[in-house]
Design a protein around this motif. Sequence first.
Motif, PDB file in Angstrom:
ATOM      1  N   SER A 234       2.236   5.456 -22.690  1.00 20.78           N
ATOM      2  CA  SER A 234       2.016   4.148 -22.071  1.00 20.78           C
ATOM      3  C   SER A 234       1.313   3.185 -23.019  1.00 20.78           C
ATOM      4  O   SER A 234       1.577   1.978 -23.009  1.00 20.78           O
ATOM      5  CB  SER A 234       1.215   4.298 -20.767  1.00 20.78           C
ATOM      6  N   ASN A 235       0.427   3.691 -23.880  1.00  9.94           N
ATOM      7  CA  ASN A 235      -0.329   2.806 -24.762  1.00  9.94           C
ATOM      8  C   ASN A 235       0.388   2.496 -26.065  1.00  9.94           C
ATOM      9  O   ASN A 235       0.067   1.490 -26.721  1.00  9.94           O
ATOM     10  CB  ASN A 235      -1.705   3.411 -25.049  1.00  9.94           C
ATOM     11  N   MET A 236       1.360   3.308 -26.472  1.00 18.14           N
ATOM     12  CA  MET A 236       2.091   3.011 -27.701  1.00 18.14           C
ATOM     13  C   MET A 236       2.931   1.759 -27.562  1.00 18.14           C
ATOM     14  O   MET A 236       3.348   1.161 -28.551  1.00 18.14           O
ATOM     15  CB  MET A 236       2.975   4.197 -28.106  1.00 18.14           C
ATOM     16  N   ARG A 237       3.163   1.312 -26.335  1.00 13.28           N
ATOM     17  CA  ARG A 237       3.956   0.094 -26.128  1.00 13.28           C
ATOM     18  C   ARG A 237       3.203  -1.148 -26.582  1.00 13.28           C
ATOM     19  O   ARG A 237       3.813  -2.176 -26.880  1.00 13.28           O
ATOM     20  CB  ARG A 237       4.329  -0.049 -24.652  1.00 13.28           C
ATOM     21  N   ARG A 238       1.876  -1.089 -26.633  1.00 16.54           N
ATOM     22  CA  ARG A 238       1.107  -2.270 -26.997  1.00 16.54           C
ATOM     23  C   ARG A 238       0.477  -2.186 -28.380  1.00 16.54           C
ATOM     24  O   ARG A 238      -0.149  -3.142 -28.841  1.00 16.54           O
ATOM     25  CB  ARG A 238       0.015  -2.524 -25.958  1.00 16.54           C
ATOM     26  N   GLY A 239       0.620  -1.053 -29.055  1.00 18.88           N
ATOM     27  CA  GLY A 239       0.075  -0.925 -30.396  1.00 18.88           C
ATOM     28  C   GLY A 239      -0.183   0.508 -30.770  1.00 18.88           C
ATOM     29  O   GLY A 239       0.320   1.441 -30.142  1.00 18.88           O
ATOM     30  N   GLY A 240      -0.999   0.705 -31.807  1.00 17.32           N
ATOM     31  CA  GLY A 240      -1.263   2.046 -32.306  1.00 17.32           C
ATOM     32  C   GLY A 240      -2.247   2.808 -31.439  1.00 17.32           C
ATOM     33  O   GLY A 240      -3.165   2.242 -30.843  1.00 17.32           O
ATOM     34  N   VAL A 241      -2.050   4.129 -31.381  1.00 18.31           N
ATOM     35  CA  VAL A 241      -2.952   5.036 -30.667  1.00 18.31           C
ATOM     36  C   VAL A 241      -3.508   6.028 -31.679  1.00 18.31           C
ATOM     37  O   VAL A 241      -2.750   6.649 -32.430  1.00 18.31           O
ATOM     38  CB  VAL A 241      -2.222   5.793 -29.535  1.00 18.31           C
ATOM     39  N   LEU A 242      -4.819   6.167 -31.695  1.00 18.13           N
ATOM     40  CA  LEU A 242      -5.483   7.114 -32.584  1.00 18.13           C
ATOM     41  C   LEU A 242      -6.024   8.286 -31.778  1.00 18.13           C
ATOM     42  O   LEU A 242      -6.833   8.101 -30.872  1.00 18.13           O
ATOM     43  CB  LEU A 242      -6.630   6.447 -33.338  1.00 18.13           C
ATOM     44  N   VAL A 243      -5.554   9.490 -32.096  1.00 22.55           N
ATOM     45  CA  VAL A 243      -6.083  10.715 -31.498  1.00 22.55           C
ATOM     46  C   VAL A 243      -7.065  11.308 -32.495  1.00 22.55           C
ATOM     47  O   VAL A 243      -6.718  11.515 -33.658  1.00 22.55           O
ATOM     48  CB  VAL A 243      -4.953  11.722 -31.205  1.00 22.55           C
ATOM     49  N   PHE A 244      -8.280  11.587 -32.046  1.00 23.51           N
ATOM     50  CA  PHE A 244      -9.263  12.106 -32.990  1.00 23.51           C
ATOM     51  C   PHE A 244     -10.196  13.108 -32.329  1.00 23.51           C
ATOM     52  O   PHE A 244     -10.379  13.131 -31.119  1.00 23.51           O
ATOM     53  CB  PHE A 244     -10.091  10.961 -33.594  1.00 23.51           C
ATOM     54  N   SER A 245     -10.743  13.973 -33.169  1.00 23.02           N
ATOM     55  CA  SER A 245     -11.816  14.886 -32.779  1.00 23.02           C
ATOM     56  C   SER A 245     -12.880  14.797 -33.875  1.00 23.02           C
ATOM     57  O   SER A 245     -12.746  14.008 -34.810  1.00 23.02           O
ATOM     58  CB  SER A 245     -11.303  16.308 -32.608  1.00 23.02           C
ATOM     59  N   THR A 246     -13.920  15.589 -33.772  1.00 23.43           N
ATOM     60  CA  THR A 246     -15.049  15.443 -34.698  1.00 23.43           C
ATOM     61  C   THR A 246     -14.612  15.558 -36.154  1.00 23.43           C
ATOM     62  O   THR A 246     -14.908  14.708 -36.986  1.00 23.43           O
ATOM     63  CB  THR A 246     -16.136  16.489 -34.387  1.00 23.43           C
ATOM     64  N   LEU A 247     -13.872  16.635 -36.481  1.00 24.74           N
ATOM     65  CA  LEU A 247     -13.408  16.854 -37.858  1.00 24.74           C
ATOM     66  C   LEU A 247     -11.933  16.529 -38.048  1.00 24.74           C
ATOM     67  O   LEU A 247     -11.447  16.486 -39.174  1.00 24.74           O
ATOM     68  CB  LEU A 247     -13.676  18.308 -38.276  1.00 24.74           C
ATOM     69  N   GLY A 248     -11.214  16.348 -36.951  1.00 24.99           N
ATOM     70  CA  GLY A 248      -9.793  16.023 -37.047  1.00 24.99           C
ATOM     71  C   GLY A 248      -8.925  17.189 -37.454  1.00 24.99           C
ATOM     72  O   GLY A 248      -7.888  16.998 -38.091  1.00 24.99           O
ATOM     73  N   ILE A 249      -9.302  18.396 -37.051  1.00 24.77           N
ATOM     74  CA  ILE A 249      -8.570  19.592 -37.491  1.00 24.77           C
ATOM     75  C   ILE A 249      -8.053  20.434 -36.321  1.00 24.77           C
ATOM     76  O   ILE A 249      -6.895  20.834 -36.311  1.00 24.77           O
ATOM     77  CB  ILE A 249      -9.465  20.467 -38.395  1.00 24.77           C
ATOM     78  N   SER A 250      -8.876  20.692 -35.334  1.00 24.33           N
ATOM     79  CA  SER A 250      -8.519  21.638 -34.278  1.00 24.33           C
ATOM     80  C   SER A 250      -8.136  20.962 -32.963  1.00 24.33           C
ATOM     81  O   SER A 250      -6.989  21.010 -32.528  1.00 24.33           O
ATOM     82  CB  SER A 250      -9.673  22.614 -34.035  1.00 24.33           C
ATOM     83  N   ARG A 251      -9.084  20.295 -32.324  1.00 14.23           N
ATOM     84  CA  ARG A 251      -8.834  19.756 -30.989  1.00 14.23           C
ATOM     85  C   ARG A 251      -7.805  18.630 -30.987  1.00 14.23           C
ATOM     86  O   ARG A 251      -6.889  18.615 -30.150  1.00 14.23           O
ATOM     87  CB  ARG A 251     -10.157  19.277 -30.370  1.00 14.23           C
ATOM     88  N   CYS A 252      -7.922  17.697 -31.932  1.00 11.13           N
ATOM     89  CA  CYS A 252      -6.957  16.590 -31.933  1.00 11.13           C
ATOM     90  C   CYS A 252      -5.561  17.078 -32.298  1.00 11.13           C
ATOM     91  O   CYS A 252      -4.565  16.617 -31.740  1.00 11.13           O
ATOM     92  CB  CYS A 252      -7.415  15.469 -32.845  1.00 11.13           C
ATOM     93  N   SER A 253      -5.461  18.042 -33.216  1.00  5.26           N
ATOM     94  CA  SER A 253      -4.142  18.554 -33.569  1.00  5.26           C
ATOM     95  C   SER A 253      -3.521  19.317 -32.398  1.00  5.26           C
ATOM     96  O   SER A 253      -2.291  19.312 -32.227  1.00  5.26           O
ATOM     97  CB  SER A 253      -4.215  19.443 -34.815  1.00  5.26           C
ATOM     98  N   THR A 254      -4.348  19.917 -31.554  1.00  2.99           N
ATOM     99  CA  THR A 254      -3.840  20.626 -30.378  1.00  2.99           C
ATOM    100  C   THR A 254      -3.169  19.661 -29.409  1.00  2.99           C
ATOM    101  O   THR A 254      -2.043  19.904 -28.948  1.00  2.99           O
ATOM    102  CB  THR A 254      -4.975  21.382 -29.666  1.00  2.99           C
ATOM    103  N   VAL A 255      -3.831  18.548 -29.090  1.00  2.00           N
ATOM    104  CA  VAL A 255      -3.240  17.627 -28.123  1.00  2.00           C
ATOM    105  C   VAL A 255      -2.060  16.865 -28.731  1.00  2.00           C
ATOM    106  O   VAL A 255      -1.110  16.512 -28.017  1.00  2.00           O
ATOM    107  CB  VAL A 255      -4.290  16.661 -27.538  1.00  2.00           C
TER     108      VAL A 255
END
Length: 312
Positions: A234-255
Amino acid sequence: MTGVELCEPVQLYNILNQATRSSRLAERNYLCLIDARTKREYDESHLITAIRVKQDASGSYVVPPSVDLEFIRHCVVYDGTTNLLDVTSQTDATAREVDEERNARPGSALRCARVLQRYTRFPVQILRGGYERFTASYHFLRTQKVFWMPRELEDFLPYPVEIVPDKLYMGNSIQACHQQIQKDLKIQAHVNVSEEVDTFFPDDSDRVLHISVPDSPEADISPYFSEVCHYIDSNMRRGGVLVFSTLGISRCSTVVLAYLIHSCRLYLKNAWSYLQKCKSNIRPNRGFVQQLSDWETRVYLATITDISEPGY
């Protein structure tokens, strides 16, 4: 000789923005970026860390003496606008005709790449669309700086890697709080997969989906998969979406993997391979990997990926 292949702009963007504890650009044998344009064009501006290749008296390209190409993992060459290897998408007969015509007067990137490939272990990559196309999307990665000290490269702040061109990015909490990064990538929404509260959009809950889970094999992140997929779409229609976690390795890559499985219709093994090409050090913990396998089974009504294989 190892050959020559095309490199898409998003591939080079992600190569430039790989990091472990610091930017991988600081690694001596990681990337050799070669600018095959004129000296005037190079001096006006070029891509970060790019070296201008020189020619001898006969017009042949000379390997930069400061680079040991035999040990370089990524050797990328660009000129102004080359799309020379587009012939591979045509029929064989047409491709041969076009190739013969173009090889009579090959572009500077191709001529340079043919020299460099004699010294590399991996194929030399030619940037599709050259400098013009790359900087049209990533103008913030151009510079006039010629010499980079090792400490400057170590301190270089990588951008989040790009998963869906112009739309979906993945990174860490430092990148998520950096104002210039949000501006350059036109980020309009965050998926925060960490226990810390988002500080960039603190007063706008519509622009932040906060999934507060620890990075632990015992943590259950799977109940949020459907919500994440809907929120990103729903949010990619209006621009960029950033998925992040503390280190950007485990949790964000999972989702992000869960999103690729559901919304991009990839099996877990294909989503994993794709995401690993975008970011080389993804590492969901074992509990999250099992939850992704269960998610694949739910989406496709079958277990396709064997997560007992090495690499997961």
